[in-house]
Design a protein around this motif. Sequence first.
Motif, PDB file in Angstrom:
ATOM      1  N   MET A   1       0.823  -1.209   0.000  1.00 52.27           N
ATOM      2  CA  MET A   1       0.000   0.000   0.000  1.00 52.27           C
ATOM      3  C   MET A   1       0.855   1.257   0.000  1.00 52.27           C
ATOM      4  O   MET A   1       0.516   2.255  -0.621  1.00 52.27           O
ATOM      5  CB  MET A   1      -0.928  -0.011   1.226  1.00 52.27           C
ATOM      6  N   LYS A   2       2.004   1.179   0.688  1.00 55.72           N
ATOM      7  CA  LYS A   2       2.889   2.330   0.733  1.00 55.72           C
ATOM      8  C   LYS A   2       3.453   2.627  -0.643  1.00 55.72           C
ATOM      9  O   LYS A   2       3.520   3.790  -1.074  1.00 55.72           O
ATOM     10  CB  LYS A   2       4.020   2.065   1.740  1.00 55.72           C
ATOM     11  N   ASN A   3       3.856   1.569  -1.340  1.00 55.15           N
ATOM     12  CA  ASN A   3       4.362   1.750  -2.706  1.00 55.15           C
ATOM     13  C   ASN A   3       3.271   2.252  -3.638  1.00 55.15           C
ATOM     14  O   ASN A   3       3.523   3.056  -4.546  1.00 55.15           O
ATOM     15  CB  ASN A   3       4.932   0.432  -3.231  1.00 55.15           C
ATOM     16  N   LEU A   4       2.045   1.778  -3.432  1.00 51.85           N
ATOM     17  CA  LEU A   4       0.923   2.216  -4.258  1.00 51.85           C
ATOM     18  C   LEU A   4       0.652   3.699  -4.058  1.00 51.85           C
ATOM     19  O   LEU A   4       0.453   4.439  -5.027  1.00 51.85           O
ATOM     20  CB  LEU A   4      -0.325   1.397  -3.918  1.00 51.85           C
ATOM     21  N   ARG A   5       0.639   4.146  -2.810  1.00 49.58           N
ATOM     22  CA  ARG A   5       0.415   5.570  -2.533  1.00 49.58           C
ATOM     23  C   ARG A   5       1.518   6.425  -3.132  1.00 49.58           C
ATOM     24  O   ARG A   5       1.261   7.498  -3.687  1.00 49.58           O
ATOM     25  CB  ARG A   5       0.318   5.796  -1.017  1.00 49.58           C
ATOM     26  N   ARG A   6       2.756   5.933  -3.060  1.00 48.59           N
ATOM     27  CA  ARG A   6       3.878   6.675  -3.628  1.00 48.59           C
ATOM     28  C   ARG A   6       3.741   6.767  -5.150  1.00 48.59           C
ATOM     29  O   ARG A   6       4.002   7.805  -5.742  1.00 48.59           O
ATOM     30  CB  ARG A   6       5.190   5.999  -3.241  1.00 48.59           C
ATOM     31  N   ASN A   7       3.324   5.652  -5.752  1.00 48.26           N
ATOM     32  CA  ASN A   7       3.167   5.638  -7.203  1.00 48.26           C
ATOM     33  C   ASN A   7       2.041   6.563  -7.644  1.00 48.26           C
ATOM     34  O   ASN A   7       2.167   7.279  -8.645  1.00 48.26           O
ATOM     35  CB  ASN A   7       2.874   4.206  -7.664  1.00 48.26           C
ATOM     36  N   VAL A   8       0.921   6.559  -6.912  1.00 48.53           N
ATOM     37  CA  VAL A   8      -0.205   7.443  -7.254  1.00 48.53           C
ATOM     38  C   VAL A   8       0.199   8.898  -7.108  1.00 48.53           C
ATOM     39  O   VAL A   8      -0.137   9.739  -7.959  1.00 48.53           O
ATOM     40  CB  VAL A   8      -1.420   7.113  -6.370  1.00 48.53           C
ATOM     41  N   LYS A   9       0.923   9.215  -6.055  1.00 49.03           N
ATOM     42  CA  LYS A   9       1.352  10.589  -5.840  1.00 49.03           C
ATOM     43  C   LYS A   9       2.323  11.047  -6.921  1.00 49.03           C
ATOM     44  O   LYS A   9       2.260  12.187  -7.397  1.00 49.03           O
ATOM     45  CB  LYS A   9       2.017  10.701  -4.457  1.00 49.03           C
ATOM     46  N   LYS A  10       3.190  10.139  -7.351  1.00 46.28           N
ATOM     47  CA  LYS A  10       4.177  10.480  -8.371  1.00 46.28           C
ATOM     48  C   LYS A  10       3.533  10.677  -9.736  1.00 46.28           C
ATOM     49  O   LYS A  10       3.946  11.555 -10.502  1.00 46.28           O
ATOM     50  CB  LYS A  10       5.234   9.371  -8.446  1.00 46.28           C
ATOM     51  N   ASN A  11       2.523   9.869 -10.051  1.00 46.05           N
ATOM     52  CA  ASN A  11       1.874   9.928 -11.372  1.00 46.05           C
ATOM     53  C   ASN A  11       0.427  10.393 -11.259  1.00 46.05           C
ATOM     54  O   ASN A  11      -0.445   9.901 -11.981  1.00 46.05           O
ATOM     55  CB  ASN A  11       1.928   8.548 -12.044  1.00 46.05           C
ATOM     56  N   LEU A  12       0.158  11.324 -10.357  1.00 38.72           N
ATOM     57  CA  LEU A  12      -1.212  11.761 -10.100  1.00 38.72           C
ATOM     58  C   LEU A  12      -1.876  12.308 -11.358  1.00 38.72           C
ATOM     59  O   LEU A  12      -3.039  12.002 -11.647  1.00 38.72           O
ATOM     60  CB  LEU A  12      -1.217  12.819  -8.994  1.00 38.72           C
ATOM     61  N   LEU A  13      -1.144  13.084 -12.126  1.00 42.20           N
ATOM     62  CA  LEU A  13      -1.723  13.687 -13.331  1.00 42.20           C
ATOM     63  C   LEU A  13      -2.143  12.623 -14.345  1.00 42.20           C
ATOM     64  O   LEU A  13      -3.201  12.733 -14.966  1.00 42.20           O
ATOM     65  CB  LEU A  13      -0.712  14.648 -13.975  1.00 42.20           C
ATOM     66  N   LEU A  14      -1.338  11.583 -14.474  1.00 43.40           N
ATOM     67  CA  LEU A  14      -1.676  10.500 -15.402  1.00 43.40           C
ATOM     68  C   LEU A  14      -2.930   9.757 -14.952  1.00 43.40           C
ATOM     69  O   LEU A  14      -3.783   9.401 -15.780  1.00 43.40           O
ATOM     70  CB  LEU A  14      -0.504   9.522 -15.512  1.00 43.40           C
ATOM     71  N   TYR A  15      -3.062   9.531 -13.652  1.00 42.03           N
ATOM     72  CA  TYR A  15      -4.256   8.854 -13.144  1.00 42.03           C
ATOM     73  C   TYR A  15      -5.495   9.716 -13.330  1.00 42.03           C
ATOM     74  O   TYR A  15      -6.573   9.201 -13.653  1.00 42.03           O
ATOM     75  CB  TYR A  15      -4.080   8.503 -11.665  1.00 42.03           C
ATOM     76  N   VAL A  16      -5.360  11.019 -13.160  1.00 42.54           N
ATOM     77  CA  VAL A  16      -6.496  11.926 -13.372  1.00 42.54           C
ATOM     78  C   VAL A  16      -6.917  11.913 -14.841  1.00 42.54           C
ATOM     79  O   VAL A  16      -8.106  11.909 -15.162  1.00 42.54           O
ATOM     80  CB  VAL A  16      -6.131  13.357 -12.920  1.00 42.54           C
ATOM     81  N   MET A  17      -5.939  11.889 -15.740  1.00 47.39           N
ATOM     82  CA  MET A  17      -6.246  11.826 -17.165  1.00 47.39           C
ATOM     83  C   MET A  17      -6.900  10.500 -17.540  1.00 47.39           C
ATOM     84  O   MET A  17      -7.671  10.435 -18.507  1.00 47.39           O
ATOM     85  CB  MET A  17      -4.961  12.021 -17.979  1.00 47.39           C
ATOM     86  N   PHE A  18      -6.613   9.454 -16.781  1.00 45.97           N
ATOM     87  CA  PHE A  18      -7.167   8.127 -17.080  1.00 45.97           C
ATOM     88  C   PHE A  18      -8.606   7.971 -16.596  1.00 45.97           C
ATOM     89  O   PHE A  18      -9.338   7.100 -17.083  1.00 45.97           O
ATOM     90  CB  PHE A  18      -6.287   7.053 -16.435  1.00 45.97           C
ATOM     91  N   ILE A  19      -9.041   8.814 -15.667  1.00 45.86           N
ATOM     92  CA  ILE A  19     -10.382   8.683 -15.083  1.00 45.86           C
ATOM     93  C   ILE A  19     -11.490   8.725 -16.133  1.00 45.86           C
ATOM     94  O   ILE A  19     -12.396   7.875 -16.114  1.00 45.86           O
ATOM     95  CB  ILE A  19     -10.602   9.752 -13.993  1.00 45.86           C
ATOM     96  N   PRO A  20     -11.504   9.685 -17.100  1.00 48.98           N
ATOM     97  CA  PRO A  20     -12.576   9.675 -18.117  1.00 48.98           C
ATOM     98  C   PRO A  20     -12.603   8.392 -18.938  1.00 48.98           C
ATOM     99  O   PRO A  20     -13.684   7.892 -19.277  1.00 48.98           O
ATOM    100  CB  PRO A  20     -12.229  10.888 -18.997  1.00 48.98           C
ATOM    101  N   VAL A  21     -11.422   7.845 -19.254  1.00 47.22           N
ATOM    102  CA  VAL A  21     -11.361   6.590 -20.007  1.00 47.22           C
ATOM    103  C   VAL A  21     -11.965   5.452 -19.179  1.00 47.22           C
ATOM    104  O   VAL A  21     -12.730   4.625 -19.690  1.00 47.22           O
ATOM    105  CB  VAL A  21      -9.905   6.264 -20.392  1.00 47.22           C
TER     106      VAL A  21
END
Length: 219
Positions: free
Chosen positions: A1-21
Amino acid sequence: MKNLRRNVKKNLLLYVMFIPVLIYFVIFRYIPLFLSLIISVEKYQPAKGILESKWVGLQYYGQFINSIFFWRLIRNTLAINFLQLTIGFVAPIILALLLNEVGRLKYKKLVQTVTYLPNFISSVVVVGMVVTFLSPSTGLINNILAGLGFSRINFLTEPSYFWIIYTVMTIWQTAGYSAIIYLAALTGIGSELYEAARIDGAGRYGRTSLVKRMGDRRL
């Protein structure tokens, strides 16, 4: 979970762009798929809806398996998918490789545009065009055959022609779009690699194979 949170924080913009898809696929792909599975085990009546329709279990599946058309449908499905995976998958790759070899930018863009436009045509319109072109009386293909001295063929009533007609129709409509994706990967390869292969004595086929391998890695 710690690695997941770090990854989400690092690539937050990419995850936000993926939400509409993600929302698109959930609403228009996964939810209809789930609902169709429920309908398949019910005696569905639109007036009653999914929740009120009578549950019949695997009754319709049994009817389908025991139908005289079962093996014919399975054969046609497997054959069409096989043609799509072989010819349909290879065609846009070949088109992308050919476009990558074109030196004149204007001609290259023209070919890209012409091959990409069918992607915007509705499937209903494409089928109508196929019916018109293959008409036994006024169709262009049969007019050419008649002009060459051959007899006219009613392609749309001959089961043996359906597989190839469907495959060619699908390739014509989608190859241009897929080729652009492959071409984008190929053009991202550094020109120094291509030039180094030429200096090392690689011919046109060898240089094309190098570009294709590098493009496959990128894809």
